[in-house]
Design an enzyme around this catalytic site. Structure first.
Site, PDB file in Angstrom:
ATOM      1  N   ALA A 223       0.870  -1.217  -0.007  1.00  0.00           N
ATOM      2  CA  ALA A 223       0.008   0.082   0.052  1.00  0.00           C
ATOM      3  C   ALA A 223       0.886   1.209   0.082  1.00  0.00           C
ATOM      4  CB  ALA A 223      -0.862   0.000   1.173  1.00  0.00           C
ATOM      5  N   ASN A 224       0.206   2.467   0.178  1.00  0.00           N
ATOM      6  CA  ASN A 224       1.100   3.589   0.128  1.00  0.00           C
ATOM      7  C   ASN A 224       0.458   4.778   1.037  1.00  0.00           C
ATOM      8  OD1 ASN A 224      -0.921   5.493  -1.100  1.00  0.00           O
ATOM      9  ND2 ASN A 224      -0.590   4.069  -2.867  1.00  0.00           N
ATOM     10  N   ARG A 225       1.045   5.664   1.391  1.00  0.00           N
ATOM     11  CA  ARG A 225       0.415   6.675   2.523  1.00  0.00           C
ATOM     12  C   ARG A 225      -0.679   7.558   2.116  1.00  0.00           C
ATOM     13  NH1 ARG A 225       4.345   6.460   6.501  1.00  0.00           N
ATOM     14  NH2 ARG A 225       6.197   5.964   5.856  1.00  0.00           N
ATOM     15  N   SER A 226      -1.417   7.356   0.982  1.00  0.00           N
ATOM     16  CA  SER A 226      -2.522   8.271   0.728  1.00  0.00           C
ATOM     17  C   SER A 226      -3.488   8.232   1.600  1.00  0.00           C
ATOM     18  CB  SER A 226      -2.960   7.915  -0.653  1.00  0.00           C
ATOM     19  OG  SER A 226      -3.978   8.553  -0.908  1.00  0.00           O
TER      20      SER A 226
ATOM     21  N   ALA B  32      -3.813   7.499  -5.609  1.00  0.00           N
ATOM     22  CA  ALA B  32      -2.307   6.826  -5.389  1.00  0.00           C
ATOM     23  C   ALA B  32      -2.246   5.548  -5.878  1.00  0.00           C
ATOM     24  CB  ALA B  32      -1.582   7.411  -3.986  1.00  0.00           C
TER      25      ALA B  32
END
Ligand code: CTP
Length: 420
Positions: free
Chosen positions: A228-231, A294
């Site tokens: 995943a990512n920090r969005s 994102a």
């Protein structure tokens, strides 16, 4: 050289708080940029700064009391509410925000704010707990819904030795926000590629369909792990909310986020990039498509049916394959390509050079570039500094703003860019 606020007339409402002293500096900053400033002090403000000081810095008389007969005869509160290009409230105290949100006309400041149709910018400042109180959150949401622009508050040490959001935005930031607000109101008056038709200010997207992607994607590795990512989804959700407030029929395709669904928006929740693409394709046609998500660029080549176990040897290699590019896929559609396709560019370096390359590569009409390097705190944060990049390489840089405010201004711009 013309100054950015040349001949702009600003009514500056100074609320009663310790930050009122900074309003004096704000008068200077606004005047340096060419504005004429007319100060109006609430009763509380006069406990912190004097009308005389405000008047001396403004070079104009300072207004104070609703029931001053001489003053009513001279200018009158209705004239005060009209005789300017914008109203700035700094500091906007919790009490002033509450009075504005409920439409109370209990003093000169509140009466003017109720009687006006001018653009309003508030710069809140208060104790962090007051700022975080649900009542203030509600009032803020109401004010934003009414079209009030907001700058700050900033994080920092407060008068009561507490730390957190509540500090008045710096005078230069407030002056930037005034400029941006007035520039936004003039949309269509000369930004080259960004110029558009004049809008119906009330519901400029009435009858239009808007599609927005938001949030991160989760790409499963096995039933319990994912990439995943920090969005946070805040910027995409803010755009969807602003488009709905502007009268559009909005579909928001969102990856997994921790924030509430925006009001009045159809939300399709997805996890992976491939699911997001499928949901976006199903949601077409649309007049405007905004790709804020994102999206994970890669996914694990195979997903374990069961939790992958440590078996004492080397860890299993994580083999990745590329995800479909949702924005590029939609921008390349021949039959039902949305009229306006907007991409975002999350960059950590060479923001503008990368953004210019990206707009060509993705085939979108407009790219909103932002610096997401960790020092900027954009990913997951509450504010955003964006650059609007056109297909011809032109760039317009906006001041740092609350993501809700960025959402509203972007939507106003998109509306101006759509053909009638
Ligand atoms: N995007 C998309 N589908 C993908 C990747 C990105 O729709 N698989 C969209 C994003 O929503 C955004 C734009 O493309 O509007 C740019 O995203 P960004 O992450 O900045 O670019 P990438 O294509 O991932 O390029 P790079 O990682 O090389 O910067």
């Amino acid at each position: 050289m013309t100054r950015p606020l040349q001949n702009r007339r600003i009514l500056l409402v100074i609320g009663g708080g310790i930050a009122a002293y900074k309003a004096l500096d704000l008068i200077r900053r606004l005047r340096e940029r060419g504005a004429q400033v007319r100060p109006l002090l609430t009763k509380g403000a006069q406990e912190f700064v004097t009308p005389l000081a405000a008047a001396a810095l403004a070079g104009e008389r300072a207004h104070t009391d609703l029931f001053d007969r001489a003053e009513e005869a001279d200018i009158g509160h209705i004239k005060l509410a009209r005789d300017a290009d914008a109203i700035v409230v700094a500091p906007a105290t919790a009490s002033l925000m509450a009075r504005m949100a409920t439409g109370e006309a209990s003093d000169l400041a509140a009466t003017v704010l109720l009687a006006t149709t001018l653009p309003i910018l508030i710069a809140p400042a208060m104790n962090v707990r007051m700022w975080q109180h649900p009542a203030t959150r509600r009032n803020l949401a109401t004010l934003k819904g009414d079209g009030v622009h907001v700058v700050g508050p900033n994080d920092g040490a407060m008068a009561e030795a507490e730390f957190g959001p509540g500090r008045l935005a710096e005078p230069a930031e407030i002056a930037d926000a005034v400029e941006a607000m007035l520039a936004g109101d003039d949309a269509g008056s000369g930004f080259g590629f960004l110029a558009g038709r004049p809008q119906n200010p009330a519901r400029p997207l009435a009858g239009r369909r808007v599609l927005v992607t938001s949030g991160p994607t989760h790409e499963p590795i096995d039933p319990v792990r994912y990439l995943a990512n920090r969005s946070s989804g805040r910027q995409g959700h803010a755009i969807a909310a602003a488009a709905a407030a502007a009268g559009a029929e909005v579909t928001l395709v969102s990856g997994p986020v921790q924030i509430p669904d925006p009001a009045g928006v159809r939300v399709i929740a997805v996890e992976t990039a491939r699911a997001m693409l499928a949901a976006v394709e199903t949601a077409l046609p649309a007049d405007i498509a905004v790709f804020t998500a994102a999206v994970g660029d890669w996914r694990p080549a195979s997903v374990g049916a069961n939790k992958i176990k440590k078996d004492g040897g080397d860890p299993a290699p994580l083999v990745l394959v590329e995800n479909p590019d949702i924005l590029a896929t939609i921008a390349a559609r021949s039959s039902d390509r949305p009229t306006l396709v907007v991409g975002f560019a999350a960059e950590t370096d060479d923001v503008l050079a990368n953004a210019r390359r990206k707009i060509a590569r993705k085939g979108c009409d407009l790219l909103v570039a932002n610096d997401v390097s960790a020092s900027g705190g954009v990913m997951g944060g509450l504010t955003n500094t964006v650059h609007l990049v056109g297909r011809d390489g032109s760039v317009e840089t906006w001041p740092t703003l609350d993501k809700d405010e960025v959402g509203r201004r972007l939507v106003a711009r998109f509306a101006a860019l759509l053909p009638a």
